[in-house]
Write a protein that holds these residues in place. Sequence first.
Motif, short mmCIF file in Angstrom:
data_model
loop_
_atom_site.label_atom_id
_atom_site.label_comp_id
_atom_site.label_asym_id
_atom_site.label_seq_id
_atom_site.Cartn_x
_atom_site.Cartn_y
_atom_site.Cartn_z
N TRP A 151 97.25 66.48 92.19
CA TRP A 151 97.28 68.03 92.51
C TRP A 151 95.83 68.26 93.42
CZ3 TRP A 151 94.07 71.98 91.38
CH2 TRP A 151 94.36 73.30 91.87
N LEU A 152 94.86 67.86 92.67
CA LEU A 152 93.47 67.77 93.42
C LEU A 152 93.35 67.06 94.55
CD1 LEU A 152 90.93 67.86 90.18
CD2 LEU A 152 91.17 69.76 91.94
N LEU A 153 93.90 65.74 94.49
CA LEU A 153 93.74 64.82 95.75
C LEU A 153 94.83 65.45 96.74
CD1 LEU A 153 93.90 61.44 93.99
CD2 LEU A 153 91.89 62.72 95.08
N SER A 154 95.87 65.89 96.38
CA SER A 154 96.65 66.56 97.44
C SER A 154 95.94 67.75 98.43
CB SER A 154 97.89 66.98 96.97
OG SER A 154 97.87 68.30 96.04
N ALA A 155 95.08 68.48 97.32
CA ALA A 155 94.46 69.34 98.12
C ALA A 155 92.91 68.91 98.77
CB ALA A 155 93.83 70.61 97.25
N VAL B 104 85.28 54.61 100.02
CA VAL B 104 85.42 54.10 98.62
C VAL B 104 85.52 54.99 97.51
CG1 VAL B 104 83.79 52.94 97.04
CG2 VAL B 104 83.65 52.21 99.31
N GLN B 105 85.05 56.24 97.75
CA GLN B 105 85.28 57.25 96.66
C GLN B 105 86.92 57.78 96.71
OE1 GLN B 105 82.92 60.77 96.91
NE2 GLN B 105 80.99 59.36 97.41
N ALA B 106 87.54 57.84 97.95
CA ALA B 106 88.84 58.12 98.12
C ALA B 106 89.74 56.99 97.27
CB ALA B 106 89.24 58.26 99.55
N ALA B 107 89.32 55.59 97.69
CA ALA B 107 90.13 54.80 97.21
C ALA B 107 90.12 54.49 95.54
CB ALA B 107 89.62 53.09 97.78
N PHE B 108 88.90 54.90 94.86
CA PHE B 108 88.72 54.72 93.67
C PHE B 108 89.62 55.95 93.08
CE2 PHE B 108 86.19 56.13 89.61
CZ PHE B 108 86.11 54.93 88.93
N ALA B 109 89.36 57.13 93.67
CA ALA B 109 90.00 58.23 92.92
C ALA B 109 91.60 58.35 93.11
CB ALA B 109 89.55 59.67 93.66
N TYR B 110 92.03 57.65 94.30
CA TYR B 110 93.44 57.40 93.98
C TYR B 110 93.78 56.26 93.04
CZ TYR B 110 94.81 60.48 97.94
OH TYR B 110 94.87 61.80 98.72
N PHE B 111 93.04 55.33 92.92
CA PHE B 111 93.44 54.32 92.30
C PHE B 111 93.55 54.67 90.65
CE2 PHE B 111 91.77 51.37 88.81
CZ PHE B 111 92.99 50.47 88.85
N VAL B 112 92.76 55.55 90.26
CA VAL B 112 92.41 56.11 88.99
C VAL B 112 93.69 57.01 88.60
CG1 VAL B 112 91.29 57.93 87.58
CG2 VAL B 112 90.15 56.07 88.87
N LEU C 99 96.07 53.52 102.61
CA LEU C 99 95.12 53.36 101.59
C LEU C 99 95.74 53.77 100.24
CD1 LEU C 99 91.31 53.99 101.39
CD2 LEU C 99 92.70 55.13 99.80
N VAL C 100 96.36 54.91 100.56
CA VAL C 100 97.23 55.62 99.26
C VAL C 100 98.15 54.51 98.49
CG1 VAL C 100 98.55 57.79 98.37
CG2 VAL C 100 96.73 58.08 100.42
N ILE C 101 99.13 53.86 99.72
CA ILE C 101 100.01 53.11 99.12
C ILE C 101 99.32 51.83 98.38
CG2 ILE C 101 101.87 51.60 100.00
CD1 ILE C 101 102.51 53.60 102.20
N ALA C 102 98.16 51.35 99.04
CA ALA C 102 97.55 50.26 98.68
C ALA C 102 96.95 50.35 97.14
CB ALA C 102 96.41 49.78 99.53
N THR C 103 96.40 51.49 97.03
CA THR C 103 95.88 51.90 95.59
C THR C 103 96.91 51.92 94.48
OG1 THR C 103 95.76 54.37 96.23
CG2 THR C 103 93.75 52.87 96.45
#
Length: 256
Positions: A115-119, A167-175, A27-31
Motif C-alpha cells: 500500500w505504501l509503495l502504491s502511494a 536502488v532504494q526502489a528496487a530494495f523496497a519492492y524486493f522486500v 523493475l517491479v516485475i524483476a524484483t
Amino acid sequence: MADMDTASITDVWDRVFGAQPAPETWLVIATGVVALLAVVPHGIWRLTRNAVTIAHEGGHGLVALLSGRRLDGIRLHSDTSGLTVSRGKPTGIGMVLTAAAGYTAPPLLGLAGAWLLSAHHITALLWGATALLLAMLVMIRNAYGVLTVVLAGGAFLLVSWLTSADVQAAFAYFVVWFLLLGGVRPVFELQTKRRRFGLRRPSAEYAAAMGRSGAPDSDADQLSRLTHVPAGMWLLLFHAVALCSLIGGGRWLLGL
C-alpha cells in the motif's frame, strides 16, 4: 540559525513522507521474480526464512504489547525458529490475538508495504522498517537474534541513506514481494509438519524437535486449545490471510 534548523527539519520531513517517482514496471516485475527465487528453492529458503521469522516473532511481540500483555523477550535461532515470551492472562482475547499474530504478520506487513509503495512512499517504508527493527532489537534476548536484527536494520539504514533512488526502489519492492511470497510458504510447511506428526505416535525427542520447528505445539495448536476451534480451521485462516495478502498486495505493486 533557527531558519536553517527549520529548513533542515522540513527537508527531512519531505524526504521521508514525500512521494518518490514510481519505478518502471520492469523493475517491479524483476524484483518479484528475485523474491520468488529467494522463497522457492529449499537451500536458499533455509537462509532467507530468517527474515520471515523476524516478522513472525515481531508480530507476536507487537500484538502482545498492544493487547496489554507484558513482553519478556524474543529469541531468534539459527534453525530459523523463534520464541516470543509474554506474561499476562493465559486465556482471553489478548492471548488469542497474540498467538494468531505470528503467521499473519509477514503477509500483512507485506500488504501494508505494498500500500505504501502504491502511494510512492518508498523512503517512508524504508525508515518505518528500520524503526520497527530498532524497537524489536530492544527485546531480543540472544546473541544470534541480536546479530540477525542488527544486520537487517543496518541493510535498511544503509540503503535509505547511501544509495540512489533506483536502488532504494528496487530494495523496497524486493522486500515487500518477499514478505508477501514468504508469508505463504511457512503455512504450508506447518500444515505438512502437522500431517507428518499425526501419522505416528512420536517419541519424546521427536515431539521436542517438531515443537521447535512448528508442530505439535504450533501456533495453530495453541489457538485450538485457547478457543476450542480445530487447529485446521486456524490453518485455513492463516492460508486465507497469506494468499489474500499476496493477491491484493501484488495488484497494488503492479498497479492493477
